[in-house]
Design a protein around this motif. Sequence first.
Motif, PDB file in Angstrom:
ATOM      1  N   UNK A   9       0.844  -1.193   0.000  1.00 29.61           N
ATOM      2  CA  UNK A   9       0.000   0.000   0.000  1.00 29.61           C
ATOM      3  C   UNK A   9       0.882   1.247   0.000  1.00 29.61           C
ATOM      4  N   UNK A  10       0.425   2.246  -0.748  1.00 29.16           N
ATOM      5  CA  UNK A  10       1.062   3.570  -0.695  1.00 29.16           C
ATOM      6  C   UNK A  10       0.001   4.535  -0.192  1.00 29.16           C
ATOM      7  N   UNK A  11       0.186   5.051   1.018  1.00 27.67           N
ATOM      8  CA  UNK A  11      -0.833   5.850   1.667  1.00 27.67           C
ATOM      9  C   UNK A  11      -0.680   7.353   1.490  1.00 27.67           C
ATOM     10  N   UNK A  12      -1.521   8.068   2.215  1.00 29.68           N
ATOM     11  CA  UNK A  12      -1.562   9.526   2.129  1.00 29.68           C
ATOM     12  C   UNK A  12      -0.227  10.169   2.480  1.00 29.68           C
ATOM     13  N   UNK A  13       0.490   9.565   3.431  1.00 30.15           N
ATOM     14  CA  UNK A  13       1.720  10.187   3.926  1.00 30.15           C
ATOM     15  C   UNK A  13       2.790  10.343   2.848  1.00 30.15           C
ATOM     16  N   UNK A  14       2.776   9.478   1.841  1.00 35.06           N
ATOM     17  CA  UNK A  14       3.854   9.526   0.828  1.00 35.06           C
ATOM     18  C   UNK A  14       3.289   9.643  -0.590  1.00 35.06           C
ATOM     19  N   UNK A  15       2.073  10.106  -0.730  1.00 35.03           N
ATOM     20  CA  UNK A  15       1.466  10.152  -2.060  1.00 35.03           C
ATOM     21  C   UNK A  15       2.078  11.222  -2.965  1.00 35.03           C
TER      22      UNK A  15
END
Length: 210
Positions: A9-15
């Motif tokens: 998963x690639x979340x909001x923190x590193x988008x």
Amino acid sequence: MNRLRIRFKRGEEIKYISHLDLIRVWHRAFWRAGVDLAYSEGFNPHPRMSLAAPLALGVTGLGELMDVYTVQPISGYALACMLASQLPAGLEIEQVVSVPPESPTLQSQIRFAEYKVQVAAADVSVVQQGIDNLLASESLPWEHRRDDCVKTYDLRPLVDGLHLIAFKEGVATLGMKLRCDSSGAGRPEQVVRALGLNAPLSMQRTRLLL
């Protein structure tokens, strides 16, 4: 040589980090975890790791895929455990499986990408009519501008599926299945523009289809 496929998963923190920066984050995580990656040959060797399809800035991902090659055999479970404490917030491993080293490259196997997109809209009927019109069209001439370069193509063949998931308090949630192969890659923000709607409030790639 050992080949492993990581679903993450690639979340909001590193988008908002770039594709190259994401590769560097993974490389550091492997190094800190003590995983001995295999390297390419030639004058400029680099670790053998490749993402299935670059994710645009501002887009989160639920089912991103990456192949890595390790020098020594290692199980998917062991690799996931070793990396877990080395990953930054917003990067989370979902699954690691072994892949035959001689099988085709991950990039060559990708066919479609599915997205969930939220966009502001005043009237649900207008959104649904726009979807119906786009799906009924045989072609959709499109121009993509980047710097001084203008690329023209037909957007319609890149849209394999499009539907309204939900509409609540002026926000429409759209589901999209877009082509993502050597013939072209559909972009969810372009589909939103083709529907006559404003820029997306959020975009999430939910799955990559091989």
